[in-house]
Design a protein around this motif. Structure first.
Motif, PDB file in Angstrom:
ATOM      1  N   VAL A   1      46.375  57.566  21.464  1.00  9.47           N
ATOM      2  CA  VAL A   1      46.400  56.975  20.129  1.00  9.47           C
ATOM      3  C   VAL A   1      47.033  57.943  19.142  1.00  9.47           C
ATOM      4  CG1 VAL A   1      44.385  55.522  20.596  1.00  9.47           C
ATOM      5  CG2 VAL A   1      44.058  57.761  19.534  1.00  9.47           C
ATOM      6  N   ASP A   2      47.654  57.378  18.106  1.00 11.46           N
ATOM      7  CA  ASP A   2      48.265  58.194  17.072  1.00 11.46           C
ATOM      8  C   ASP A   2      48.443  57.348  15.827  1.00 11.46           C
ATOM      9  OD1 ASP A   2      49.181  60.635  16.134  1.00 11.46           O
ATOM     10  OD2 ASP A   2      51.231  60.341  16.830  1.00 11.46           O
ATOM     11  N   ALA A   3      48.658  58.034  14.717  1.00 10.37           N
ATOM     12  CA  ALA A   3      48.905  57.377  13.442  1.00 10.37           C
ATOM     13  C   ALA A   3      50.131  57.997  12.799  1.00 10.37           C
ATOM     14  CB  ALA A   3      47.690  57.518  12.519  1.00 10.37           C
ATOM     15  N   ALA A   4      50.695  57.273  11.848  1.00 13.92           N
ATOM     16  CA  ALA A   4      51.817  57.773  11.053  1.00 13.92           C
ATOM     17  C   ALA A   4      51.583  57.336   9.622  1.00 13.92           C
ATOM     18  CB  ALA A   4      53.137  57.220  11.576  1.00 13.92           C
ATOM     19  N   CYS A   5      52.021  58.168   8.697  1.00 14.38           N
ATOM     20  CA  CYS A   5      51.834  57.862   7.288  1.00 14.38           C
ATOM     21  C   CYS A   5      53.068  58.312   6.517  1.00 14.38           C
ATOM     22  CB  CYS A   5      50.586  58.585   6.761  1.00 14.38           C
ATOM     23  SG  CYS A   5      49.963  57.943   5.211  1.00 14.38           S
ATOM     24  N   SER A   6      53.662  57.399   5.757  1.00 11.13           N
ATOM     25  CA  SER A   6      54.805  57.732   4.901  1.00 11.13           C
ATOM     26  C   SER A   6      54.260  58.158   3.550  1.00 11.13           C
ATOM     27  CB  SER A   6      55.727  56.527   4.749  1.00 11.13           C
ATOM     28  OG  SER A   6      56.228  56.145   6.002  1.00 11.13           O
ATOM     29  N   GLY A   7      54.169  59.486   3.342  1.00 12.14           N
ATOM     30  CA  GLY A   7      53.439  60.022   2.198  1.00 12.14           C
ATOM     31  C   GLY A   7      52.000  60.193   2.634  1.00 12.14           C
TER      32      GLY A   7
ATOM     33  N   PRO B   1      48.440  60.244   0.432  1.00 11.69           N
ATOM     34  CA  PRO B   1      48.378  58.898   1.007  1.00 11.69           C
ATOM     35  C   PRO B   1      49.713  58.156   0.884  1.00 11.69           C
ATOM     36  CG  PRO B   1      47.270  58.924  -1.114  1.00 11.69           C
ATOM     37  CD  PRO B   1      47.706  60.338  -0.830  1.00 11.69           C
ATOM     38  N   GLY B   2      49.787  57.085   1.658  1.00 11.56           N
ATOM     39  CA  GLY B   2      50.981  56.252   1.676  1.00 11.56           C
ATOM     40  C   GLY B   2      50.801  55.134   2.679  1.00 11.56           C
ATOM     41  N   GLN B   3      51.916  54.574   3.113  1.00 11.87           N
ATOM     42  CA  GLN B   3      51.865  53.494   4.087  1.00 11.87           C
ATOM     43  C   GLN B   3      51.521  54.078   5.456  1.00 11.87           C
ATOM     44  OE1 GLN B   3      52.113  50.021   3.547  1.00 11.87           O
ATOM     45  NE2 GLN B   3      51.701  50.907   1.543  1.00 11.87           N
ATOM     46  N   MET B   4      50.351  53.682   5.952  1.00  2.00           N
ATOM     47  CA  MET B   4      49.809  54.234   7.189  1.00  2.00           C
ATOM     48  C   MET B   4      49.731  53.135   8.243  1.00  2.00           C
ATOM     49  SD  MET B   4      46.753  54.099   9.092  1.00  2.00           S
ATOM     50  CE  MET B   4      45.472  53.637   7.943  1.00  2.00           C
ATOM     51  N   GLU B   5      49.979  53.520   9.488  1.00  4.84           N
ATOM     52  CA  GLU B   5      49.781  52.618  10.613  1.00  4.84           C
ATOM     53  C   GLU B   5      49.316  53.441  11.809  1.00  4.84           C
ATOM     54  OE1 GLU B   5      53.521  50.827  12.031  1.00  4.84           O
ATOM     55  OE2 GLU B   5      54.555  52.394  10.903  1.00  4.84           O
ATOM     56  N   TYR B   6      48.697  52.757  12.759  1.00  5.28           N
ATOM     57  CA  TYR B   6      48.267  53.447  13.974  1.00  5.28           C
ATOM     58  C   TYR B   6      48.462  52.541  15.170  1.00  5.28           C
ATOM     59  CZ  TYR B   6      43.744  50.924  13.819  1.00  5.28           C
ATOM     60  OH  TYR B   6      42.767  49.965  13.814  1.00  5.28           O
ATOM     61  N   ARG B   7      48.442  53.159  16.354  1.00  4.11           N
ATOM     62  CA  ARG B   7      48.587  52.372  17.575  1.00  4.11           C
ATOM     63  C   ARG B   7      47.976  53.089  18.776  1.00  4.11           C
ATOM     64  NH1 ARG B   7      54.997  52.575  19.117  1.00  4.11           N
ATOM     65  NH2 ARG B   7      55.235  54.831  19.190  1.00  4.11           N
ATOM     66  N   GLY B   8      47.804  52.309  19.834  1.00  3.82           N
ATOM     67  CA  GLY B   8      47.350  52.830  21.109  1.00  3.82           C
ATOM     68  C   GLY B   8      48.363  52.481  22.178  1.00  3.82           C
TER      69      GLY B   8
ATOM     70  N   GLU C   1      44.253  58.105  12.250  1.00  2.00           N
ATOM     71  CA  GLU C   1      43.903  58.738  13.528  1.00  2.00           C
ATOM     72  C   GLU C   1      42.466  58.396  13.920  1.00  2.00           C
ATOM     73  OE1 GLU C   1      45.920  60.808  15.431  1.00  2.00           O
ATOM     74  OE2 GLU C   1      47.497  61.468  14.068  1.00  2.00           O
ATOM     75  N   PHE C   2      41.548  58.441  12.955  1.00  2.00           N
ATOM     76  CA  PHE C   2      40.142  58.094  13.188  1.00  2.00           C
ATOM     77  C   PHE C   2      40.015  56.643  13.645  1.00  2.00           C
ATOM     78  CE2 PHE C   2      36.408  56.039  11.182  1.00  2.00           C
ATOM     79  CZ  PHE C   2      35.375  56.683  11.855  1.00  2.00           C
ATOM     80  N   LEU C   3      40.630  55.729  12.891  1.00  2.00           N
ATOM     81  CA  LEU C   3      40.533  54.311  13.226  1.00  2.00           C
ATOM     82  C   LEU C   3      41.163  54.012  14.586  1.00  2.00           C
ATOM     83  CD1 LEU C   3      41.288  52.729   9.751  1.00  2.00           C
ATOM     84  CD2 LEU C   3      39.064  52.849  10.908  1.00  2.00           C
ATOM     85  N   ALA C   4      42.240  54.722  14.924  1.00  2.00           N
ATOM     86  CA  ALA C   4      42.894  54.505  16.219  1.00  2.00           C
ATOM     87  C   ALA C   4      41.952  54.867  17.370  1.00  2.00           C
ATOM     88  CB  ALA C   4      44.178  55.326  16.296  1.00  2.00           C
TER      89      ALA C   4
END
Length: 138
Positions: free
Chosen positions: A11-17, A19-26, A49-52
């Motif tokens: 799992v990992d996350a990415a964030c543009s900024g 805070p900013g636009q965040m997404e995660y995936r598995g 990252e936590f939510l993922a």
């Protein structure tokens, strides 16, 4: 372990900024198949990252998979999962309310569920970027 695991959910996350636009995936290792994806929403990388991790654990439990480990490269997120609390400093306001609702659900799930799946550290220096990485690092 000297080599990457043969079977895992990464799992990992990415964030543009931040805070900013965040997404995660598995992503399933070794197939490379994306198993779940959430976002983008306004948040922080650590929250993603936590939510993922929690999303991965809940999905594995739902599928009856009690042995597959979940790998994350985030020390902070793994610590939050262990403590069953997302210790974020993100401002709680109208914009972040939906994300805070998701955090509350994740924390509740952690407090009310047992999961035998291990949450492990992805060894980036030995194995390269985690397969769930979004490939946006500069």
């Amino acid at each position: 372990m000297d080599s990457a695991p043969a079977e895992a959910l990464c799992v990992d996350a990415a964030c543009s900024g931040n805070p900013g636009q965040m997404e995660y995936r598995g992503v399933h290792l070794p197939s490379g198949k994306e198993i779940f994806h959430y976002g983008p929403v306004y948040g922080t990388n650590n929250i993603g990252e936590f939510l993922a991790i929690v999303h991965g654990l809940a999905l594995l439990k739902q599928k009856g998979n009690t042995t597959m480990p979940v790998y994350s490269d985030s020390f902070t997120a793994r610590t939050w999962v262990q403590k069953k609390h997302c210790k974020t400093t993100l401002e709680h306001n109208e914009q972040t309310e939906p994300l805070y609702n998701l955090i509350a659900r994740a924390e509740f799930w952690l407090r009310t569920n047992n999961y035998p799946n291990k949450v492990e550290t992805w060894q980036t220096e030995q194995w390269g970027e985690i397969p769930a990485d979004f490939g946006r690092k500069k």
